[in-house]
Motif scaffolding. Structure first.
Motif, PDB file in Angstrom:
ATOM      1  N   GLY A  55      75.082  68.232  29.656  1.00 23.49           N
ATOM      2  CA  GLY A  55      74.731  67.574  30.911  1.00 23.49           C
ATOM      3  C   GLY A  55      73.156  67.268  30.946  1.00 23.49           C
ATOM      4  O   GLY A  55      72.696  67.203  32.011  1.00 23.49           O
TER       5      GLY A  55
ATOM      6  N   ASP B 136      83.663  65.441  27.251  1.00 19.50           N
ATOM      7  CA  ASP B 136      84.488  65.454  28.253  1.00 19.50           C
ATOM      8  C   ASP B 136      85.687  64.399  28.319  1.00 19.50           C
ATOM      9  O   ASP B 136      86.201  64.103  29.053  1.00 19.50           O
ATOM     10  CB  ASP B 136      83.687  65.156  29.585  1.00 19.50           C
TER      11      ASP B 136
ATOM     12  N   THR C 280      84.494  58.141  33.155  1.00 20.31           N
ATOM     13  CA  THR C 280      85.006  59.139  33.969  1.00 20.31           C
ATOM     14  C   THR C 280      85.608  60.309  32.824  1.00 20.31           C
ATOM     15  O   THR C 280      86.576  59.871  32.230  1.00 20.31           O
ATOM     16  CB  THR C 280      85.807  58.767  34.803  1.00 20.31           C
TER      17      THR C 280
ATOM     18  N   SER D 139      87.433  65.973  33.306  1.00 21.33           N
ATOM     19  CA  SER D 139      86.946  66.692  34.415  1.00 21.33           C
ATOM     20  C   SER D 139      87.124  66.181  35.637  1.00 21.33           C
ATOM     21  O   SER D 139      86.953  66.825  36.688  1.00 21.33           O
ATOM     22  CB  SER D 139      85.743  67.424  34.273  1.00 21.33           C
TER      23      SER D 139
ATOM     24  N   THR E 103      84.804  63.880  36.505  1.00 19.53           N
ATOM     25  CA  THR E 103      83.186  63.814  36.793  1.00 19.53           C
ATOM     26  C   THR E 103      82.898  62.261  36.124  1.00 19.53           C
ATOM     27  O   THR E 103      83.034  61.848  35.010  1.00 19.53           O
ATOM     28  CB  THR E 103      82.282  64.891  36.195  1.00 19.53           C
TER      29      THR E 103
ATOM     30  N   LEU F 262      80.206  60.375  34.601  1.00 20.82           N
ATOM     31  CA  LEU F 262      79.197  60.827  33.831  1.00 20.82           C
ATOM     32  C   LEU F 262      78.082  59.515  33.372  1.00 20.82           C
ATOM     33  O   LEU F 262      76.976  59.909  32.872  1.00 20.82           O
ATOM     34  CB  LEU F 262      79.673  61.253  32.257  1.00 20.82           C
TER      35      LEU F 262
ATOM     36  N   SER G 282      73.378  56.158  31.645  1.00 25.89           N
ATOM     37  CA  SER G 282      73.378  57.545  32.508  1.00 25.89           C
ATOM     38  C   SER G 282      72.326  58.055  33.145  1.00 25.89           C
ATOM     39  O   SER G 282      71.224  57.613  32.869  1.00 25.89           O
ATOM     40  CB  SER G 282      74.044  58.727  31.614  1.00 25.89           C
TER      41      SER G 282
END
Length: 312
Positions: A135, A161, A186, A189, A191, A193, A210
């Motif tokens: 991240g 992910d 997506t 998880s 999330t 991203l 991002s």
């Protein structure tokens, strides 16, 4: 004779880098922080920056770090600095920032000291932001260390992910019909991203946008698209062109700038999405720069193929 970077660092160094990423990640701001970001027309935005590190073919130590600043919305280059640098950290998947960002931070600080009125209000970075295994990609790293809003602009999808460039992903790409169309990235998880963005009407390959720092994802996508004359946003494209031209002239290489080598001499798909398809600089030669140059006009664009095939 080509130089080689150091071998893979010891586990202690990788552990130190991991802890440093976690420490800095806590400082990332993933929302709009500036008044101009909240204006649909970006009123108040006057300067956008782009950065790039280009490598000498066959040499994993020598590189050129480039910072450009363009006026907005005209997208004319008003400042550039391209400098040859010697890399001290090897390429390690997931830790590209420790190899490249120190030189980019130095370039920003030199600009802040010499021409504070030309400091960019946002920097577009050739790489990922929060779309990263931990991240905290190169766009986040640069943003936190400089305190400037940053956007991650990657040309290839990072497989993180659960994100994969599989049949389903390719089907979604086919649904992007016009410049500005996008869909969320997506992870498993749940999330979001980043976003896959068709940046230009004539581009069939998306960009992967991002958050880097001090900007929300929706704003990052809109601004990136508005900075695109071709597939690649102009700040990043100009930084790439000028850094490779600087290498060519510094090393007195014949002919046009050589295609940039794989990012950081690493694998085709690096952790920061920085290893993109090769480009040729094309078009008129960029200004030679031994140091910062201010109030420059960008080379006038020609066809997409002449301008680095950036629209592919």
């Amino acid at each position: 004779m080509a130089q080689k970077a150091a071998d893979r660092p010891p586990k202690e160094t990788l552990s130190l880098w991991t802890r440093e990423q976690a420490r800095l990640k806590a400082r990332v701001v993933d929302r709009d922080t500036e008044a101009w970001q909240r204006d649909p027309a970006f009123s108040g935005l006057q300067r956008v920056g782009g950065v790039d590190v280009s490598f000498v073919k066959g040499d994993s130590v020598s590189a050129c770090a480039s910072l450009v600043v363009l006026s907005y919305p005209e997208l004319k280059v008003v400042y550039e600095e391209s400098r040859m640098v010697s890399l001290t950290a090897p390429y390690v998947s997931g830790f590209l920032a420790f190899r490249e960002v120190p030189f980019l931070v130095d370039a920003v600080r030199r600009l802040q000291a010499k021409e504070p009125g030309l400091v960019p209000q946002v920097i577009l970075v050739d790489g990922n932001g929060v779309l990263h295994h931990r991240g905290f990609g190169v766009a986040c790293h640069l943003g936190v260390l400089t305190g400037l809003p940053c956007i991650g602009v990657a040309k290839k999808l990072l497989h993180v992910d659960g994100l994969k460039n599989n049949a389903l992903h390719k089907e979604k790409i086919q649904l992007l019909q016009a410049g500005g169309d996008s869909f969320p990235l997506t992870g498993e998880s749940g999330t979001v991203l980043g976003m896959a963005l068709r940046s230009h009407d004539h581009s069939s390959k998306p960009l992967y946008i991002s958050v880097g720092h001090k900007m929300g994802l929706e704003t990052a996508v809109r601004l990136t698209q508005r900075c695109c004359r071709f597939r690649i946003p102009e700040p990043v494209r100009q930084a790439d062109i000028r850094s490779r031209e600087h290498i060519r002239k510094t090393l007195e290489l014949p002919g046009p700038p050589t295609p940039r080598s794989q990012k950081a001499q690493g694998p085709k798909t690096g952790p920061e999405g920085g290893s993109e398809e090769p480009t040729s600089a094309g078009g008129p030669p960029a200004h030679r720069s031994q140091g910062p140059r201010t109030h420059l006009e960008a080379p006038k664009p020609g066809s997409q193929e002449q301008q680095g095939k950036a629209g592919r």
